[in-house]
Each structure stands twice: as structure tokens, then as C-alpha cells.
Design a protein around this motif. Sequence first.
Motif, short mmCIF file in Angstrom:
data_model
loop_
_atom_site.label_atom_id
_atom_site.label_comp_id
_atom_site.label_asym_id
_atom_site.label_seq_id
_atom_site.Cartn_x
_atom_site.Cartn_y
_atom_site.Cartn_z
N LEU A 68 47.09 30.70 49.77
CA LEU A 68 46.06 30.74 48.74
C LEU A 68 46.58 31.38 47.46
CD1 LEU A 68 43.03 32.07 50.87
CD2 LEU A 68 43.62 29.68 50.35
N TYR A 69 46.02 30.91 46.34
CA TYR A 69 46.27 31.56 45.06
C TYR A 69 45.39 32.82 44.98
CZ TYR A 69 48.81 27.45 43.44
OH TYR A 69 49.71 26.43 43.30
N MET A 70 45.74 33.71 44.06
CA MET A 70 45.05 34.98 43.94
C MET A 70 43.53 34.82 43.80
SD MET A 70 45.54 38.23 41.37
CE MET A 70 47.27 38.40 41.66
N ASP A 71 43.07 33.90 42.95
CA ASP A 71 41.63 33.71 42.77
C ASP A 71 40.96 33.30 44.07
OD1 ASP A 71 41.69 34.42 40.10
OD2 ASP A 71 41.84 32.35 39.38
N GLN A 72 41.63 32.51 44.88
CA GLN A 72 41.08 32.09 46.17
C GLN A 72 41.02 33.27 47.14
OE1 GLN A 72 44.10 29.02 46.53
NE2 GLN A 72 42.48 27.45 46.64
N ILE A 103 55.29 37.93 47.76
CA ILE A 103 54.67 36.61 47.89
C ILE A 103 55.66 35.57 47.38
CG2 ILE A 103 52.34 37.50 47.65
CD1 ILE A 103 52.40 36.33 44.76
N LYS A 104 55.36 34.30 47.73
CA LYS A 104 56.21 33.20 47.29
C LYS A 104 55.38 32.21 46.50
CE LYS A 104 59.34 33.64 51.17
NZ LYS A 104 59.62 33.20 52.51
N ASN A 105 55.90 31.80 45.36
CA ASN A 105 55.26 30.78 44.52
C ASN A 105 53.81 31.13 44.16
OD1 ASN A 105 57.62 29.16 44.67
ND2 ASN A 105 56.92 28.38 46.65
N LYS A 106 53.56 32.40 43.90
CA LYS A 106 52.23 32.88 43.50
C LYS A 106 51.15 32.57 44.52
CE LYS A 106 53.19 32.73 38.58
NZ LYS A 106 52.69 32.45 37.26
N LYS A 107 51.56 32.41 45.80
CA LYS A 107 50.60 32.12 46.85
C LYS A 107 50.69 33.18 47.95
CE LYS A 107 50.09 27.14 46.38
NZ LYS A 107 50.15 25.87 47.14
N TYR A 108 49.54 33.43 48.56
CA TYR A 108 49.42 34.45 49.59
C TYR A 108 49.25 33.76 50.94
CZ TYR A 108 48.89 37.51 45.63
OH TYR A 108 49.12 38.19 44.48
N SER A 109 50.11 34.15 51.88
CA SER A 109 50.09 33.55 53.22
C SER A 109 49.03 34.23 54.09
CB SER A 109 51.47 33.73 53.87
OG SER A 109 51.70 35.12 54.12
N LYS A 110 48.85 33.71 55.27
CA LYS A 110 47.93 34.30 56.25
C LYS A 110 48.34 35.75 56.52
CE LYS A 110 45.57 32.79 60.39
NZ LYS A 110 45.42 31.70 61.35
N GLU A 111 49.65 36.00 56.61
CA GLU A 111 50.13 37.36 56.85
C GLU A 111 49.75 38.29 55.70
OE1 GLU A 111 52.06 34.60 57.24
OE2 GLU A 111 52.26 34.61 59.42
N HIS A 112 49.85 37.80 54.47
CA HIS A 112 49.44 38.61 53.32
C HIS A 112 47.96 38.95 53.41
CE1 HIS A 112 53.10 36.86 51.30
NE2 HIS A 112 53.23 38.15 51.01
N LEU A 113 47.14 37.96 53.77
CA LEU A 113 45.70 38.18 53.84
C LEU A 113 45.35 39.20 54.94
CD1 LEU A 113 44.38 34.56 53.28
CD2 LEU A 113 44.59 36.41 51.63
N ILE A 114 46.07 39.15 56.03
CA ILE A 114 45.86 40.14 57.10
C ILE A 114 46.19 41.54 56.55
CG2 ILE A 114 46.79 41.00 59.29
CD1 ILE A 114 47.05 37.99 60.12
N LEU A 115 47.30 41.66 55.86
CA LEU A 115 47.69 42.97 55.31
C LEU A 115 46.70 43.43 54.24
CD1 LEU A 115 51.56 42.52 55.18
CD2 LEU A 115 50.25 44.00 56.72
#
Length: 189
Positions: free
Chosen positions: A27-31, A69-81
Motif C-alpha cells: 500500500l501507498y502511505m495514504d492507503q 520500504i520499497k518503491n514508496k509502498k508498505y508491505s504487510k510486514e510494515h503494516l504489522i509493525l
Amino acid sequence: MKNLQEWMEELGLNHNLHLDDIPEIDLYMDQVIQLFENKFSRSKRNEDEKVLTKTMINNYAKGKLFFPIKNKKYSKEHLILISLIYQLKGALSIGDIKSTLDGINVKIEKEEIDLEAFYNSYLTIHTKNAESFYEELKLHAEEVNEGIGNMDDPLLEQILMIASLANISNMYRRAAEKLIDELPASLKK
């Protein structure tokens, strides 16, 4: 004090970001902000409070609270953190959160952790904590009621309850800080 069960429901303690709430795509930051706002809006203290902002996320990234993050997107792992950060920031300083999550971030980068299993364990414990909290809150309300005695003053009863809960909160925070201080030195960069 109003009905304890009603009051507990108003606290929104059972609101959490579950794994099935997280899309399988990055997801992008706004999402990310929208997802967190939708999930945690009931736990806000007032309407002006923000669950998550671009500035917060950028500060977490700059502070290395989660892996890059990669390519200004947040992975599922980022969202968990980010969800863990959201839960921890109510009681701990950003520095303490970083110290706490450093070990997880290292394990993620080395692919040595099943983060989803770890997070599910956290969610299970969170649910049990909320149940225990409700039972403890009933006991504290009884103790406050006894402590207020025959003064029969709702304001004093509420203030005594506030002081009691703040005291208990401080004890738990100090215990958590002690555990943070005991983390392996290799994690404290």
C-alpha cells in the motif's frame, strides 16, 4: 460512574488490525493511513485526534522503527509493525519502541521470523489482556467505592478512580521499561 460494561465498550480496547484486514498487496502511505483510520477511529479520544499521519509514518521510518520500504509502498510486514508501534506508543517513548522492535526488524531482514505467527500471538494476548482488564477494572471500582467511604461524592470517586488507574498504568509502564533495559545490548544501537 456509568455502567462499567458500557464504559469499557466505549474505550474500544478490542479494536485491532487483524491479518485478514491487511490486503495482500503493498500500500501507498495514504492507503495505510486510511486503513488505520478506519480500523482504529473508535479508539480515538476525540474527533480531532489522528490515528496515523504522514508525519508519524515518516518519523517512524527516519527513526528506523521498521525496516526500509520499497518503491514508496508498505508491505504487510510494515503494516504489522506500524500496528505494533500504534499500540506501544500509548505507553512507551519512541526510543523504547525502537529498542523493542529492533530485534524483530533484524529477524525480518534475515528472514528468521514468521511475523504473522508472532503478530497472531500478540493479538491473542491482547484479547486476553482486555478480558483481564475488565475484571481488574471491576475490582478497582469496588476498591474506590470502598475507599471513598461515606463521602458519597461522585466527583471524588471519579478522581480517586483516575488516580488509581494512573498509578497502575505507571507500574506497568515501568515494568515494561525495565524489560526494555534488559534487552540484549546487541539490539541497542
